[in-house]
Design an enzyme around this catalytic site. Sequence first.
Site, PDB file in Angstrom:
ATOM      1  N   ARG A 103     -18.957  40.607 -60.341  1.00 55.77           N
ATOM      2  CA  ARG A 103     -18.041  39.768 -59.566  1.00 55.77           C
ATOM      3  C   ARG A 103     -16.632  39.926 -60.118  1.00 55.77           C
ATOM      4  O   ARG A 103     -16.419  39.824 -61.322  1.00 55.77           O
ATOM      5  CB  ARG A 103     -18.496  38.308 -59.699  1.00 55.77           C
ATOM      6  CG  ARG A 103     -17.628  37.333 -58.957  1.00 55.77           C
ATOM      7  CD  ARG A 103     -18.245  35.956 -58.983  1.00 55.77           C
ATOM      8  NE  ARG A 103     -18.082  35.297 -60.272  1.00 55.77           N
ATOM      9  CZ  ARG A 103     -18.021  33.973 -60.412  1.00 55.77           C
ATOM     10  NH1 ARG A 103     -18.136  33.201 -59.366  1.00 55.77           N
ATOM     11  NH2 ARG A 103     -17.889  33.434 -61.603  1.00 55.77           N
ATOM     12  N   THR A 107     -10.789  37.737 -57.420  1.00 57.90           N
ATOM     13  CA  THR A 107     -11.024  37.583 -55.976  1.00 57.90           C
ATOM     14  C   THR A 107     -12.390  36.958 -55.681  1.00 57.90           C
ATOM     15  O   THR A 107     -12.644  36.536 -54.550  1.00 57.90           O
ATOM     16  CB  THR A 107     -10.990  38.959 -55.276  1.00 57.90           C
ATOM     17  OG1 THR A 107     -12.074  39.734 -55.817  1.00 57.90           O
ATOM     18  CG2 THR A 107      -9.689  39.690 -55.524  1.00 57.90           C
ATOM     19  N   ASP A 203     -20.890  30.527 -68.522  1.00 59.22           N
ATOM     20  CA  ASP A 203     -21.241  31.887 -68.097  1.00 59.22           C
ATOM     21  C   ASP A 203     -22.640  32.213 -68.614  1.00 59.22           C
ATOM     22  O   ASP A 203     -22.853  32.336 -69.824  1.00 59.22           O
ATOM     23  CB  ASP A 203     -20.208  32.873 -68.648  1.00 59.22           C
ATOM     24  CG  ASP A 203     -20.459  34.281 -68.124  1.00 59.22           C
ATOM     25  OD1 ASP A 203     -21.575  34.804 -68.320  1.00 59.22           O
ATOM     26  OD2 ASP A 203     -19.556  34.858 -67.502  1.00 59.22           O
ATOM     27  N   ASP A 206     -23.009  35.404 -70.809  1.00 64.87           N
ATOM     28  CA  ASP A 206     -22.446  35.219 -72.160  1.00 64.87           C
ATOM     29  C   ASP A 206     -23.354  34.336 -73.001  1.00 64.87           C
ATOM     30  O   ASP A 206     -23.558  34.584 -74.195  1.00 64.87           O
ATOM     31  CB  ASP A 206     -21.067  34.562 -72.079  1.00 64.87           C
ATOM     32  CG  ASP A 206     -20.017  35.535 -71.545  1.00 64.87           C
ATOM     33  OD1 ASP A 206     -20.342  36.727 -71.370  1.00 64.87           O
ATOM     34  OD2 ASP A 206     -18.875  35.082 -71.301  1.00 64.87           O
TER      35      ASP A 206
END
Length: 212
Positions: A103, A107, A203, A206
């Site tokens: 991703r 954007t 995340d 992560d």
Amino acid sequence: MQVHVADHPLIKHKLTYLRDERTDSPTFRRLAEELVTLLAYEATREVRTEPFPIRTPVAETTGVKLANPKPVIVPILRAGLGMLEGMVRLLPSAEVGFLGMVRDEETLEVSAYANRLPETLRGRQVFVVDPMLATGHTLVMAFEFLRDLGADDITAVCLLAAPEGIQNVQEAVKDIGIPVTLVVGSVDERLDERGYIVPGLGDAGDRLYGVV
Ligand code: URA
């Protein structure tokens, strides 16, 4: 699209520790695996089976076994890898394919960068695993990719989802032409301006594997 939101105290309990920022990567990985096993139980409710005659020590009977062709499990790289083991534990005879989606953080657009899947998925039930259903763009792209390879039934298993993401996926799959089911551990409040699920867990990649 059918949407199942797990409503189980054990799932809520494990999700709470998963969300906690103090939870380290090894514990996070273990919890994610345990959670997937619980969600997979719901996700495989419609897995295809065929009759299997056996003899018990007492009598002949007919049970069931997983039908051929066997289902395919597709983790979306990289965070989906953290859900693979839990899924495979419940479906040990399933095949595994891999789909890499990334991703753009600015954007929020999604593109595929890797795929390792059978040449055809014709007639196969596919279980997609991806921990975070945020905008839903990744899942929609994965669904279209798998449908184009011949998958005739797709179930996605996600740990957390944002309401906006579920709505986006619901809209997008209206014309996909095959049954799609979504099983999630929790529907959170919203997406923030960076596309993170709130309250979420940060995340997922992560937290599973450390920041790279
Ligand atoms: N992906 C993540 O890992 N976390 C989010 O909150 C949203 C997308």
